[in-house]
Design an enzyme around this catalytic site. Structure first.
Site, PDB file in Angstrom:
ATOM      1  N   SER A  89       4.264   5.083  56.795  1.00 40.86           N
ATOM      2  CA  SER A  89       3.564   3.830  57.084  1.00 40.86           C
ATOM      3  C   SER A  89       2.475   3.920  58.163  1.00 40.86           C
ATOM      4  CB  SER A  89       4.540   2.696  57.338  1.00 40.86           C
ATOM      5  OG  SER A  89       5.095   2.756  58.612  1.00 40.86           O
ATOM      6  N   THR A 111       8.930   1.905  58.182  1.00 39.95           N
ATOM      7  CA  THR A 111       9.243   0.814  59.120  1.00 39.95           C
ATOM      8  C   THR A 111       8.209   0.656  60.240  1.00 39.95           C
ATOM      9  OG1 THR A 111      10.634   2.291  60.429  1.00 39.95           O
ATOM     10  CG2 THR A 111      11.735   0.992  58.723  1.00 39.95           C
ATOM     11  N   ASP A 112       7.420   1.713  60.498  1.00 34.11           N
ATOM     12  CA  ASP A 112       6.509   1.639  61.653  1.00 34.11           C
ATOM     13  C   ASP A 112       5.491   0.492  61.544  1.00 34.11           C
ATOM     14  OD1 ASP A 112       7.800   3.820  62.702  1.00 34.11           O
ATOM     15  OD2 ASP A 112       6.201   5.258  62.291  1.00 34.11           O
ATOM     16  N   THR A 119      10.258   6.411  55.525  1.00 34.27           N
ATOM     17  CA  THR A 119      11.526   7.140  55.663  1.00 34.27           C
ATOM     18  C   THR A 119      12.467   6.869  54.498  1.00 34.27           C
ATOM     19  OG1 THR A 119      11.326   7.142  58.049  1.00 34.27           O
ATOM     20  CG2 THR A 119      13.540   7.397  57.200  1.00 34.27           C
TER      21      THR A 119
HETATM   22  N1  ASP Z   1       7.549   6.905  60.447  1.00 39.63           N
HETATM   23  C1  ASP Z   1       8.230   6.286  59.330  1.00 39.63           C
HETATM   24  C2  ASP Z   1       7.251   5.401  58.581  1.00 39.63           C
HETATM   25  O1  ASP Z   1       6.958   4.335  59.060  1.00 39.63           O
HETATM   26  C3  ASP Z   1       9.344   5.481  59.856  1.00 39.63           C
HETATM   27  C4  ASP Z   1      10.153   4.741  58.837  1.00 39.63           C
HETATM   28  O2  ASP Z   1       9.837   4.601  57.665  1.00 39.63           O
HETATM   29  O3  ASP Z   1      11.202   4.242  59.252  1.00 39.63           O
HETATM   30  O4  ASP Z   1       6.834   5.772  57.505  1.00 39.63           O
END
Ligand code: ASP
Length: 338
Positions: A70, A103-104, A28
């Site tokens: 991610s 973040t995932d 993200t």
């Molecule tokens: N779905 C996104 C990822 O992990 C979420 C994020 O980056 O916060 O790439």
């Protein structure tokens, strides 16, 4: 300019700029929201456009080995990151590294690097909950905080750190706790080890131990499943038939399983395939406390391995690393006692 300065009261504080390796991997933090409200990667990484602002904080060496959400990250990408960081250690003049990541699965990459990277400078992993063009976007802010942490002398020797939302967490304890809130990264039971403020980076705790292993390749297959009321052995048996090299079970409470799941556990152990037990509870560690059928004491007697407070996804990473080093069950047990 190899320094930057700011004032506190009547004094001007001058800080020498450090050499920071900045690795963008996607997530993200590198995405934008379109007019329909869909968040996705574009052709250019918006973070690269912000590099000028960052250049006043540190001498940056920027790498972008891939640009992936991610959930697309595998141990291959994690290994690639490890290799890039280690290559830069040969240059000899790197003071720290910052990795931007979705973040995932951020906690898995951070923990993998914590377990395996051979480097003596701080490594910080960061991300964002709001993409680059959303109101209240936290990406650039978290990145600036991370560069400041990676540049700080106190960050040395603390293991891989995760910095978001003004908090500094250890890779081993941090986890994503909320699907969308910007304070999603928490270290249940232990809390952060430091904070980032406008004026500085402040560590208030120091980890008491840190483990690190030399691995060259991650090629084993480890499954992760969650126990539930009424669980039987069918899923475990199906996993065994997939020829996995290990399984992590998020067990109940302090590390207990329903009796009907035991047959499956026993088959793994008879085949000399490690079964690692963690808890599906959010905090706390698993222990051999309960003596009833399927209780922790019974599971330990059967030969399962109890992890020392890791969550399921991190125990899986650790088992992959352990299996890259040895297939000796006692040695694996020993690694999980750390
Ligand atoms: N779905 C996104 C990822 O992990 C979420 C994020 O980056 O916060 O790439």
């Amino acid at each position: 300019m190899d320094y930057y300065s700011f004032s506190i009261g009547y004094s001007e504080v001058v800080i020498l700029k450090k050499n920071i390796l900045l690795i963008h991997t996607g997530g993200t933090i590198s995405m934008s929201e379109d007019t329909s409200g869909s968040v996705k990667p574009g052709t250019n990484n918006p973070l690269t456009e912000g590099t000028d602002l960052l250049a006043s904080l540190a001498n940056l060496m920027v790498e972008e080995p891939f640009n992936l959400p991610s959930p697309h990250i595998t141990t291959q990408e994690m290994m690639k990151l490890k290799n890039i960081i280690e290559e830069y250690t040969q240059h000899g003049n790197i003071d720290g590294a910052v990795i931007t990541h979705g973040t995932d699965t951020l906690e898995e990459t951070a923990y993998f690097l914590d377990l395996t990277v051979q480097a003596n400078f701080p490594i910080v992993v960061t991300g964002a909950m709001r993409s680059s063009n959303e109101i209240g976007s936290d990406g650039l802010y978290n990145l600036i905080s991370s560069i400041r942490v990676a540049s700080s002398q106190e960050a040395r020797g603390q293991g891989v750190l995760v910095v978001l939302n003004d908090e500094i967490h250890t890779a081993v304890n941090v986890t994503k706790t909320h699907t969308s809130n910007i304070s999603t990264f928490q270290s249940p039971q232990y809390g952060p080890i430091g904070i980032v403020t406008k004026r500085g980076v402040l560590f208030h705790h120091t980890p008491t131990k840190h483990e690190n292993y030399f691995v060259e390749d991650i090629s084993k297959k480890v499954a992760l499943i969650k126990a539930h009321a009424g669980m039987d052995s069918s899923l475990l048996k199906a996993i065994l038939s997939l020829k996995v090299d290990g399984v992590v079970i998020e067990a109940l409470g302090q590390g207990n399983l329903p009796p009907a799941a035991l047959e499956g556990v026993k088959e793994f152990i008879q085949n000399n395939i490690p079964v690692v037990i963690v808890s599906r509870s959010f905090a706390g560690i698993v222990q051999d406390v309960y003596g009833y059928e399927g209780g922790g004491k019974h599971l330990k007697e059967l030969g399962v391995i109890f992890s020392n407070g890791l969550n399921g996804q991190k125990a899986r990473i650790k088992l992959l690393v352990a299996l890259a080093k040895t297939d000796n069950m006692d040695e694996i047990k020993e690694m999980f006692m750390f």
